[in-house]
Scaffold this motif. Structure first.
Motif, mmCIF file in Angstrom:
data_model
loop_
_atom_site.group_PDB
_atom_site.id
_atom_site.type_symbol
_atom_site.label_atom_id
_atom_site.label_comp_id
_atom_site.label_asym_id
_atom_site.label_seq_id
_atom_site.Cartn_x
_atom_site.Cartn_y
_atom_site.Cartn_z
ATOM 1 N N ALA A 275 0.829 -1.209 0.000
ATOM 2 C CA ALA A 275 0.000 0.000 0.000
ATOM 3 C C ALA A 275 0.863 1.258 0.000
ATOM 4 N N VAL A 276 1.953 1.252 0.766
ATOM 5 C CA VAL A 276 2.852 2.405 0.810
ATOM 6 C C VAL A 276 3.496 2.626 -0.560
ATOM 7 N N ILE A 277 3.945 1.543 -1.215
ATOM 8 C CA ILE A 277 4.524 1.681 -2.551
ATOM 9 C C ILE A 277 3.528 2.343 -3.494
ATOM 10 N N SER A 278 2.285 1.867 -3.461
ATOM 11 C CA SER A 278 1.254 2.396 -4.356
ATOM 12 C C SER A 278 0.991 3.878 -4.094
ATOM 13 N N MET A 279 0.838 4.249 -2.827
ATOM 14 C CA MET A 279 0.509 5.635 -2.499
ATOM 15 C C MET A 279 1.686 6.568 -2.753
ATOM 16 N N VAL A 280 2.902 6.095 -2.475
ATOM 17 C CA VAL A 280 4.087 6.907 -2.766
ATOM 18 C C VAL A 280 4.212 7.101 -4.272
ATOM 19 N N GLY A 281 3.982 6.027 -5.044
ATOM 20 C CA GLY A 281 4.034 6.142 -6.496
ATOM 21 C C GLY A 281 3.035 7.152 -7.029
ATOM 22 N N ARG A 282 1.838 7.166 -6.448
ATOM 23 C CA ARG A 282 0.821 8.112 -6.893
ATOM 24 C C ARG A 282 1.234 9.548 -6.567
ATOM 25 N N CYS A 283 1.838 9.727 -5.387
ATOM 26 C CA CYS A 283 2.335 11.062 -5.023
ATOM 27 C C CYS A 283 3.442 11.505 -5.983
#
Length: 441
Positions: A275-283
């Motif tokens: 989840a952190v990878i996904s949200m960081v990628g979106r940021c």
């Protein structure tokens, strides 16, 4: 994602519990064979799982059609890597004979390994679709698929292991086939969700079935360090397990019991990592660095709360937790005493695991994959070298070997924290994003 990864941990946990109803040798064999199979697959799983970060970045940039193209490039990679996976597996299969394991355990772990590895390509293709849904934030799909997978796996494995409900009694091979059949079911479900009308329309799935060289190259360039890191780390862990099992069935069964409980803490936190990878990628894609800091702090709060609660559970109820595996077939005072002692060490590093997974998710999502690979691999193989000296050269006991393993986890947590608090990883944000934007416009 935590629930989804928890179902994976539950499948492995139940397989080993069912084996504990047979004998300590069967428990040790599922650990040795299972870790060896995952080691072979880990290089490609790590590579393909980086699709999560790539999909999230393109989603954040508003380029939804490229999200589905990432899936297609991942499927190309999975197909190309499958023959290499089988070749690697053949080499590992031959190496089992030189490990000095108990002869009965050797036969069982080779049987378990062979089945899992032969059908490992199902896991690779499944990783492509799972990474897509994690990257777009539709994690409910991943949860549903994985929950259905475990609902199928647990009763199916039990039937195939013990010969119930008309199924043949296959023993440890039944546990492996239960995993294979549940993976196949999950892959079919992922494909149906991916091809659903709403998803196909939003992400232009029908137009995505084509080779895209810039995307393929970027997927491979950023994903391969992640895959190599995972492979070399799992290989180091596998070598440690195999060396530890050379102490005998008592040590091997104790490690399997303790690491089974470790799975129920570590693997669900992998969901937080994803989840952190996904949200960081979106940021990254949206260039929203204020929200990036919020993602980092939220990830640490959630991870440390979860792992801290489990640490207390593992310390104060360690004997009861070990007792779960003390069945009539495996009851042994030496196993009980060693396992209970090892649980204390495991409880001391679960919060460090949370730090590693959250910090690693941030760094991976930002594209800092080379630093992660070098640091993590170096520390893991230094641990293996120390284990060889302790176990083979100095012939010290299993408690010393376990303390060295605990020390590795704590050292990784410290290294990842120092990297995250520095500024070096942030330089990857513009350097990794801008060229790809130019290549695909």
């Amino acid at each position: 994602m935590v629930i989804s990864q928890g179902t994976f941990a539950l499948m492995i946990f139940t397989d080993r519990f069912f084996m504990s109803l047979v004998s300590p040798t069967h428990v040790a064999a599922t650990l040795g064979g299972g870790v060896a199979a995952f080691m072979c697959m880990s290089l490609w799983i790590g590579l393909l799982s980086y699709g999560n970060a790539l999909v999230a970045q393109y989603l954040g940039a508003g380029k939804k059609s490229l999200c589905s193209r990432i899936v297609t490039q991942g499927l190309f990679i999975a197909g190309l890597c499958t023959p290499i996976l089988w070749f690697m597996g053949y080499g590992v299969y031959l190496s089992f004979d030189g490990l000095g394991h108990d002869p009965q355990q050797l036969v069982l772990e080779k049987q378990y390994f062979e089945i899992l590895l032969a059908w490992g390509f199902l896991t690779l293709f499944k990783a492509c679709f799972s990474s897509f849904f994690a990257g777009i934030g539709n994690t409910k799909v991943v949860m549903i698929v994985d929950l259905l997978g475990v609902v199928i796996n647990v009763p199916l494995s039990y039937s195939l292991i013990f010969g119930y409900a008309g199924a043949p009694e296959m023993g440890i091979a039944g546990a492996a086939w239960g995993t294979v059949l549940s993976n196949f079911t999950a892959l079919v479900l992922f494909f149906l969700f991916y091809r659903s009308r709403s998803n196909s329309t939003e992400f232009s799935v029908a137009d995505s079935y084509q080779f895209d060289r810039p995307l393929f190259n970027r997927y491979w360039r950023l994903g391969f360090p992640s895959g190599l890191e995972m492979f070399l780390n799992v290989a180091a862990f596998n070598v440690f397990i195999l060396l530890f099992q050379s102490y005998g069935v008592t040590a091997g069964a104790s490690a399997a019991i303790v690491l089974n409980w470790d799975l129920l803490s570590f693997v669900p936190m992998v969901g937080l990592h994803i989840a952190v990878i996904s949200m960081v990628g979106r940021c990254m894609g949206a260039q929203d660095f204020q929200r990036l800091n919020s993602v980092i702090s939220s990830g640490f709060v959630l991870g440390l709360m979860y792992s801290g609660s489990l640490a207390l559970l593992f310390i104060f109820f360690r004997e009861s937790l070990v007792g779960v595996f003390m069945t009539s077939a495996t009851e042994n005072d030496a196993i009980f005493q060693l396992s209970s002692w090892m649980m204390i060490g495991m409880a001391s590093y679960v919060m460090a695991d949370a730090v590693i997974l959250v910090a690693g998710g941030v760094l991976r999502g930002a594209g800092d994959t080379r630093w992660l690979m070098v640091t993590s691999v170096l520390l893991h193989w230094l641990m293996v070298l120390a284990q060889y000296v302790v176990i083979v050269e100095l012939q010290l006991g299993p408690k010393m070997a376990w303390m060295i393993f605990v020390g590795l986890i704590l050292a990784l947590a410290l290294a990842f924290t120092l990297r995250l608090t520095g500024s070096g990883w942030r330089k990857h944000i513009p350097q990794e994003w801008t060229p790809v934007e130019a290549a695909n416009l």
